[in-house]
Scaffold this active site. Structure first.
Site, mmCIF file in Angstrom:
data_model
loop_
_atom_site.group_PDB
_atom_site.id
_atom_site.type_symbol
_atom_site.label_atom_id
_atom_site.label_comp_id
_atom_site.label_asym_id
_atom_site.label_seq_id
_atom_site.Cartn_x
_atom_site.Cartn_y
_atom_site.Cartn_z
ATOM 1 N N ARG A 177 1.795 12.814 11.513
ATOM 2 C CA ARG A 177 0.958 13.981 11.260
ATOM 3 C C ARG A 177 -0.237 13.532 10.425
ATOM 4 O O ARG A 177 -0.219 12.472 9.815
ATOM 5 C CB ARG A 177 1.730 15.078 10.523
ATOM 6 C CG ARG A 177 2.240 14.671 9.146
ATOM 7 C CD ARG A 177 3.047 15.785 8.519
ATOM 8 N NE ARG A 177 3.512 15.426 7.199
ATOM 9 C CZ ARG A 177 4.616 14.767 6.958
ATOM 10 N NH1 ARG A 177 5.378 14.388 7.958
ATOM 11 N NH2 ARG A 177 4.986 14.478 5.731
ATOM 12 N N ARG A 181 -4.906 15.924 2.722
ATOM 13 C CA ARG A 181 -4.801 17.224 2.056
ATOM 14 C C ARG A 181 -6.194 17.618 1.574
ATOM 15 O O ARG A 181 -6.882 16.800 0.949
ATOM 16 C CB ARG A 181 -3.847 17.148 0.855
ATOM 17 C CG ARG A 181 -2.402 16.872 1.230
ATOM 18 C CD ARG A 181 -1.555 16.724 -0.018
ATOM 19 N NE ARG A 181 -0.175 16.398 0.306
ATOM 20 C CZ ARG A 181 0.722 15.994 -0.576
ATOM 21 N NH1 ARG A 181 0.374 15.871 -1.858
ATOM 22 N NH2 ARG A 181 1.952 15.707 -0.209
ATOM 23 N N ARG A 253 12.468 -4.910 9.527
ATOM 24 C CA ARG A 253 11.635 -5.443 8.463
ATOM 25 C C ARG A 253 12.485 -5.587 7.208
ATOM 26 O O ARG A 253 13.425 -4.812 6.988
ATOM 27 C CB ARG A 253 10.447 -4.513 8.180
ATOM 28 C CG ARG A 253 9.507 -4.327 9.347
ATOM 29 C CD ARG A 253 8.749 -5.576 9.712
ATOM 30 N NE ARG A 253 7.705 -5.895 8.746
ATOM 31 C CZ ARG A 253 6.944 -6.982 8.821
ATOM 32 N NH1 ARG A 253 7.122 -7.868 9.795
ATOM 33 N NH2 ARG A 253 5.996 -7.194 7.916
ATOM 34 N N ARG A 283 2.810 -3.247 -2.529
ATOM 35 C CA ARG A 283 2.821 -2.356 -3.689
ATOM 36 C C ARG A 283 3.521 -3.015 -4.863
ATOM 37 O O ARG A 283 4.230 -4.022 -4.705
ATOM 38 C CB ARG A 283 3.496 -1.030 -3.358
ATOM 39 C CG ARG A 283 4.984 -1.124 -3.051
ATOM 40 C CD ARG A 283 5.560 0.254 -2.742
ATOM 41 N NE ARG A 283 6.996 0.204 -2.486
ATOM 42 C CZ ARG A 283 7.756 1.262 -2.259
ATOM 43 N NH1 ARG A 283 7.224 2.478 -2.249
ATOM 44 N NH2 ARG A 283 9.051 1.142 -2.041
ATOM 45 N N GLU A 304 6.256 -5.968 -4.035
ATOM 46 C CA GLU A 304 6.968 -5.947 -2.769
ATOM 47 C C GLU A 304 6.102 -6.534 -1.665
ATOM 48 O O GLU A 304 4.939 -6.155 -1.510
ATOM 49 C CB GLU A 304 7.354 -4.523 -2.388
ATOM 50 C CG GLU A 304 8.347 -3.874 -3.330
ATOM 51 C CD GLU A 304 8.748 -2.484 -2.862
ATOM 52 O OE1 GLU A 304 8.560 -2.182 -1.661
ATOM 53 O OE2 GLU A 304 9.217 -1.697 -3.700
ATOM 54 N N TYR A 352 14.652 5.214 10.970
ATOM 55 C CA TYR A 352 14.229 5.326 9.574
ATOM 56 C C TYR A 352 14.660 6.700 9.069
ATOM 57 O O TYR A 352 14.228 7.732 9.591
ATOM 58 C CB TYR A 352 12.715 5.170 9.434
ATOM 59 C CG TYR A 352 12.282 5.107 7.989
ATOM 60 C CD1 TYR A 352 12.106 3.882 7.352
ATOM 61 C CD2 TYR A 352 12.094 6.272 7.254
ATOM 62 C CE1 TYR A 352 11.742 3.822 6.014
ATOM 63 C CE2 TYR A 352 11.727 6.221 5.920
ATOM 64 C CZ TYR A 352 11.556 4.997 5.312
ATOM 65 O OH TYR A 352 11.209 4.941 3.989
ATOM 66 N N ASP A 354 15.402 9.220 5.534
ATOM 67 C CA ASP A 354 15.388 9.469 4.103
ATOM 68 C C ASP A 354 16.815 9.734 3.628
ATOM 69 O O ASP A 354 17.711 10.038 4.420
ATOM 70 C CB ASP A 354 14.491 10.651 3.768
ATOM 71 C CG ASP A 354 13.018 10.326 3.913
ATOM 72 O OD1 ASP A 354 12.639 9.161 3.664
ATOM 73 O OD2 ASP A 354 12.231 11.230 4.275
#
Length: 386
Positions: A177, A181, A253, A283, A304, A352, A354
């Site tokens: 998506r 914002r 990965r 990051r 990372e 993947y 959450d």
């Protein structure tokens, strides 16, 4: 015909998937043994106190619990004190720090403007590449919706580093998506429940597994020989590993971590992304900022770096490119006819997920297993479409 006899269940993996299913089955009166190849529970959510600083370390990278699923939220609160945590991310690109996700401040910073929401929408509409019809890849998807300047600043370099591929080689669906914002809201997630366990995720998973009907065997992989000892198996390891990679290896990965220690603060925030391709890591996470209710004079951070997982590496997330989807189809077909085993979790279904989705699907899988036991029917191998 129904059968109410207690079953003996072997579960591979003591992460959230395996722990939740183990608890649900044990509470229903079944005998459960959980096998965990590592020397700790909680899988990639494992947390532990750094002995030198006292900082709670997310050993395999930061995890922030967020959900709109009330059943899942109620469930995790049974097993640990969840402390509200509003996750905010920053990114360094082209020598400047910006907010993520891209919001109104990010847009104004990048373009050197002071636009309001409607003006910013008009700007992005002008920047967007209207010549692209149906996007065929990640890059076209980004250019169509946000234009080249935002794409190159915040998505091009980071995506190449994260996936190890040019964005033109990544499916358009990865950018699900429009990540923009047109307000100054900078919360990374928008779910009603966002929190981190006060005592860490490992304490939560250990509490879930703390039941007289559950035996946990650490540093003990689940093997084909073990399978014969159980009425049913639950597998949360890599899907292809269950079948000894008979069709080939699915792509994953993995992450490498480089530790940074310092006095005081290093970043001043929990996570700083690095979008420039010239910076090799994606990051840096400063872990004491994931527990703002604590105070620590020293700090521990981890850089990372993402790369393709080899045979001996810890797999973190599936790649799911075209060749992987074709191979995945063969494994899914094999899984659906594999007797007396249920495949669950991020690795077991090659998706993947959450944490909240992982827990929700584990509860659903446990419901289905118990229903099958109750009615004497075969247990489905997959409760979701992998």
């Amino acid at each position: 015909m129904t059968t109410r006899r207690a079953r003996r269940i072997g579960i591979a993996g003591a992460g959230f998937s395996g722990a939740v299913i183990a608890r649900q089955l044990a509470e229903a009166g079944h005998d459960v043994v959980v096998f965990e190849a590592r020397d700790h529970v909680a899988g990639n959510c494992h947390t532990e106190r750094d002995p030198a600083t006292g900082v709670m370390i997310h050993r395999y990278g930061p995890h922030i619990f967020h959900t709109a699923d009330e059943r899942v939220w109620s469930y995790v609160n049974r097993f640990g004190a969840m402390v509200a945590f509003n996750h905010r991310v920053r990114t360094t690109v082209q020598g400047r720090v910006y907010l993520l996700p891209v919001n109104l401040l990010t847009i104004n910073q990048l373009f050197g403007t002071t636009l309001g929401p409607d003006e910013a929408r008009a700007l992005i509409a002008r920047e967007a590449d209207s010549s692209i019809g149906e996007p065929q890849n990640f890059e076209e998807q980004a250019l169509k919706f946000m234009g080249r300047r935002l794409y190159e600043a915040f998505f091009l370099g980071y995506t190449r580093k994260q996936w190890g591929l040019a964005p033109s080689e990544i499916p358009a669906a990865v950018l699900k998506r429009l990540p923009l914002r047109f307000t100054y809201e900078d919360s990374y997630f928008n779910h009603p429940h966002q929190a981190i366990p006060r005592d860490g995720y490992t304490a939560v998973v250990a509490a879930i597994l703390d039941h007289p009907g559950i035996e946990v065997r650490l540093s003990t992989p689940y093997t084909e020989a073990d399978r014969a000892d159980f009425d049913h198996s639950v597998w949360s390891g890599p899907l292809d590993a269950w079948f000894s990679h008979r069709y080939g290896r699915l792509g994953y990965r993995t992450l490498d971590f480089e530790e940074i220690r310092a006095e005081g603060d290093h970043l001043g925030c929990a996570v700083m992304n690095y979008g420039d391709l010239e910076v090799p890591y994606t990051r840096i996470a400063e872990h004491k900022h994931f527990a703002p209710w604590e105070e620590h004079a020293e700090t521990v951070c981890f850089r990372e770096t993402s790369r393709l997982a080899g045979e001996g590496d810890t797999p973190y997330y599936p790649i799911r490119l075209a060749q992987d989807k074709s191979l995945l189809g063969r494994y899914v077909d094999a899984a659906r006819v594999e007797p007396d085993v249920t495949f669950v979790g991020r690795l077991g279904t090659y998706r993947y997920l959450d944490m909240d989705v992982t827990i929700g699907e584990a509860l659903t899988a446990a419901d289905g297993i118990l229903h099958a036991f109750e009615h004497g029917t075969a247990v489905p191998s997959l409760f979701v479409d992998a």
